[in-house]
Design an enzyme around this catalytic site. Structure first.
Site, PDB file in Angstrom:
ATOM      1  N   ARG A 199     -14.327 -83.364  62.974  1.00  0.00           N
ATOM      2  CA  ARG A 199     -15.394 -83.811  63.435  1.00  0.00           C
ATOM      3  C   ARG A 199     -15.490 -85.237  63.950  1.00  0.00           C
ATOM      4  O   ARG A 199     -15.636 -85.800  65.036  1.00  0.00           O
ATOM      5  CB  ARG A 199     -16.657 -83.624  62.865  1.00  0.00           C
ATOM      6  CG  ARG A 199     -17.791 -84.058  63.609  1.00  0.00           C
ATOM      7  CD  ARG A 199     -19.195 -84.306  62.502  1.00  0.00           C
ATOM      8  NE  ARG A 199     -19.130 -85.421  61.777  1.00  0.00           N
ATOM      9  CZ  ARG A 199     -19.967 -86.099  60.959  1.00  0.00           C
ATOM     10  NH1 ARG A 199     -21.067 -85.285  60.843  1.00  0.00           N
ATOM     11  NH2 ARG A 199     -19.945 -87.221  60.481  1.00  0.00           N
ATOM     12  N   TRP A 254      -6.527 -90.142  65.743  1.00  0.00           N
ATOM     13  CA  TRP A 254      -7.257 -90.376  66.727  1.00  0.00           C
ATOM     14  C   TRP A 254      -8.537 -91.099  66.475  1.00  0.00           C
ATOM     15  O   TRP A 254      -9.159 -90.830  65.595  1.00  0.00           O
ATOM     16  CB  TRP A 254      -7.698 -89.006  67.101  1.00  0.00           C
ATOM     17  CG  TRP A 254      -8.441 -88.760  68.531  1.00  0.00           C
ATOM     18  CD1 TRP A 254      -9.779 -89.104  68.765  1.00  0.00           C
ATOM     19  CD2 TRP A 254      -7.648 -88.317  69.760  1.00  0.00           C
ATOM     20  NE1 TRP A 254     -10.032 -88.748  70.234  1.00  0.00           N
ATOM     21  CE2 TRP A 254      -8.807 -88.320  70.820  1.00  0.00           C
ATOM     22  CE3 TRP A 254      -6.418 -87.905  69.873  1.00  0.00           C
ATOM     23  CZ2 TRP A 254      -8.526 -87.898  71.898  1.00  0.00           C
ATOM     24  CZ3 TRP A 254      -6.336 -87.542  71.335  1.00  0.00           C
ATOM     25  CH2 TRP A 254      -7.356 -87.662  72.256  1.00  0.00           C
ATOM     26  N   GLU A 256       1.802 -90.705  57.815  1.00  0.00           N
ATOM     27  CA  GLU A 256       0.759 -90.854  58.932  1.00  0.00           C
ATOM     28  C   GLU A 256       0.816 -92.288  59.596  1.00  0.00           C
ATOM     29  O   GLU A 256       0.913 -93.289  58.944  1.00  0.00           O
ATOM     30  CB  GLU A 256      -0.746 -90.435  58.452  1.00  0.00           C
ATOM     31  CG  GLU A 256      -1.800 -91.104  59.428  1.00  0.00           C
ATOM     32  CD  GLU A 256      -2.927 -90.444  58.755  1.00  0.00           C
ATOM     33  OE1 GLU A 256      -3.560 -89.266  58.488  1.00  0.00           O
ATOM     34  OE2 GLU A 256      -3.957 -91.395  58.566  1.00  0.00           O
TER      35      GLU A 256
END
Length: 600
Positions: A111, A53, A21
């Site tokens: 979320r 993000w 990542e």
């Protein structure tokens, strides 16, 4: 390919896999350095990577651009994070549409955290409230195009029974809504992870679980990360690390062993988990040390389906043929051709396309900054100094030239001495490949393609040369019926001895049960397109120097006067044949120079 399909493929082959990542950096220089790092870390063998993000979508454009770059230029399967924070539905739709355009098949739907400066999460007007809303939206709008990952939290096992069961139920609802695999939050407590996996499996959750592993880099970094995520640290970790917390090297070394032991337990446990997802924090060394400690990296064999790296964007996944001219400038080739016509039968698009634009529209640029250029190439004031730079590059004594985004390939080393001599004679080489007569497809230098095959190459040379030396060279080249060439000047005047309008395959492979594959070619129209870029790069090098400086005048005059030439020796069975005309022309040139006589 979808990540769930990659995981299934690894399971069928019985091999352990891993992934990395990364997060978007804050600066342009940081971004370039990260892309270089991702390129290097590709050699560590990740099955895929994912790009975060930022909370509030502050780096959303950068995330999208990184996904595009990793898919198209670096050629790595990429997963894009996507959050609901500060994201109205129209912005989410833009992000998903761009991801699909770039060939991305994987999204991690979250979320998200509260925006910076706020303690509580709140929905933005016109946005989604929960992660499950995002999962449902993606499935509704895109069907099964995307693999959708969701987050899993092993530490929910520490919640009171009712709250824990509620969290598991919400996770199950996301999966029922269309999620296909789970990324876990980072953890260091193996027993807690095991309990959580068993609990969610008992609840009927059967999709793949990808454990999130965070290498321990420094004591302060370890404390900060675990504090932010409220991660449980086993006492056994503290007992080992606290006594050496002021010694970063020791923390990293011992931390690597602790995390590696946990990874072994995960892989050895009867959980059906044979993969690890590393939270790299955009750092290279810690992840590499961990893979080495696990004895995974030495087992990695980079599979090269073709001699060059394929793009994973939708319109060119099946591209199997490229002109050789851009071999050292992959990013330039991808960028300049992405809007050309489609790739019929896997063939590259070319300059005959009406979509082929002006060179200025792309903006050719040297990768190096002015400071880097001065450090690398100094301030040459003679042709001999220029030739020495090219010679040093071929000998791997110089890491870059304006025409090469990367250091010389391993196959360049096979002919490094010949290339260095060519440059000393005045042929400024910018691209080459040695001849290969039936190397096995698993050969460490020349190999590519499926196993049990054989690969072939015609010797190829591309260089700048002055008019006088070119005349001497062509006199010898035209005596060899096996050599074909193209010569072009800055104005675009083309000269060749080939009478074929079609491409000349200079690399091909023969594999069991397949047609002949010819992934690299030479042909006139593409060479003329490349010519503009090749001369422009030389002029940009000149422009790095002050307007009235000797270095600018020297390089600029060279670009105006020199010809760009490519030569193919079609007799691939004779590795030295391509060099013979150059040695003869060099001797002729030396003989033509007036000799000075010492008078006594």
């Amino acid at each position: 390919m979808k990540i769930s399909q990659r995981i299934q493929q690894c399971e069928r082959e019985g091999r352990v896999w891993w992934s990395f990542e990364y997060f978007p950096p804050r600066t342009a220089q940081g971004l370039q350095n990260l892309l270089d790092r991702i390129e290097r870390m590709r050699a560590l063998g990740p099955e895929f990577i994912d790009i975060t993000w930022n909370a509030g979508g502050r780096t959303s454009d950068l995330t999208s651009e990184m996904v595009k770059t990793c898919q198209s230029l670096i050629g790595m399967e990429t997963c894009m994070h996507l959050t609901c924070t500060n994201m109205p539905e129209e912005k989410i739709e833009i992000a998903l549409r761009e991801a699909k355009q770039h060939g991305c098949r994987n999204v991690l739907a979250l979320r998200g955290d509260p925006p910076m400066g706020k303690d509580e999460w709140e929905a933005v007007e016109g946005g989604f409230i929960h992660g499950i809303d995002l999962v449902k939206h993606i499935r509704k709008e895109y069907g099964d195009y995307f693999d959708i990952a969701v987050a899993g939290f092993p530490q929910h096992q520490l919640l009171p029974t009712g709250e824990r069961d509620q969290e598991i139920q919400w996770l199950k609802e996301k999966i029922d809504a269309g999620a296909t695999f789970i990324f876990t939050q980072m953890f260091y407590d193996f027993e807690l992870f095991i309990e959580w996996v068993k609990a969610i499996r008992a609840a009927g959750i059967t999709i793949p679980i990808v454990p999130g592993i965070a290498p321990i880099q420094t004591w302060n970094g370890f404390q900060r990360a675990t504090s932010l995520a409220k991660t449980v640290i086993p006492q056994s970790f503290l007992d080992v690390l606290e006594p050496v917390k002021n010694d970063d090297e020791q923390v990293r070394r011992l931390g690597t062993k602790l995390v590696a032991d946990m990874c072994r337990k995960i892989l050895d446990a009867d959980l059906g988990i044979k993969g690890l997802h590393f939270y790299t924090m955009n750092l290279e060394k810690g992840t590499k040390m961990l893979l080495e400690e696990l004895n995974l990296v030495p087992r990695v064999e980079t599979i090269k389906p073709l001699p060059w790296r394929q793009s994973l964007t939708p319109n060119r996944r099946k591209e199997t043929i490229r002109p050789i001219f851009w071999a050292n400038r992959t990013k330039s080739y991808i960028s300049r051709t992405e809007n050309w016509d489609e790739y019929p039968n896997g063939r590259f698009g070319d300059a005959r396309s009406p979509a082929y634009g002006e060179l200025d529209g792309y903006g050719v640029c040297i990768k190096q900054t002015k400071e880097d250029a001065m450090r690398l190439w100094g301030q040459p004031t003679s042709f001999a100094e220029i030739a020495s730079l090219f010679s040093r590059f071929c000998s791997n004594d110089l890491p870059a030239l304006p025409w090469s985004d990367q250091k010389p390939s391993s196959e360049t080393g096979v002919i490094a001495k010949q290339l260095a001599r060519m440059n000393e004679l005045g042929f400024l080489t910018i691209n080459s490949q040695p001849s290969v007569n039936g190397a096995r497809s698993d050969d460490k230098i020349f190999g590519w393609g499926p196993s049990n095959g054989y690969v072939y190459q015609k010797a190829y040379l591309e260089f700048f040369v002055t008019p006088q030396l070119l005349t001497l060279l062509l006199a010898h080249i035209e005596r060899d019926p096996n050599i074909t060439y193209y010569v072009i000047n800055k104005r675009g005047d083309l000269r060749t001895n080939t009478h074929s309008d079609g491409p000349n395959a200079v690399t091909w492979g023969v594999f069991p049960g397949k047609e002949i594959i010819q992934p690299t070619i030479v042909e006139a129209v593409s060479f003329m397109a490349w010519k503009d870029e090749a001369f422009e790069l030389g002029q940009q090098w000149a422009n790095l120097y002050e307007p009235d400086s000797p270095s600018r005048k020297l390089i600029s005059d060279l670009m105006d006067a020199c010809f760009l030439v490519n030569v193919v020796q079609n007799d691939f069975q004779d590795p030295e044949a391509i060099f013979a005309p150059f040695w003869k022309a060099g001797a002729d040139y030396a003989a033509s120079k007036p000799t000075s006589v010492n008078s006594h």
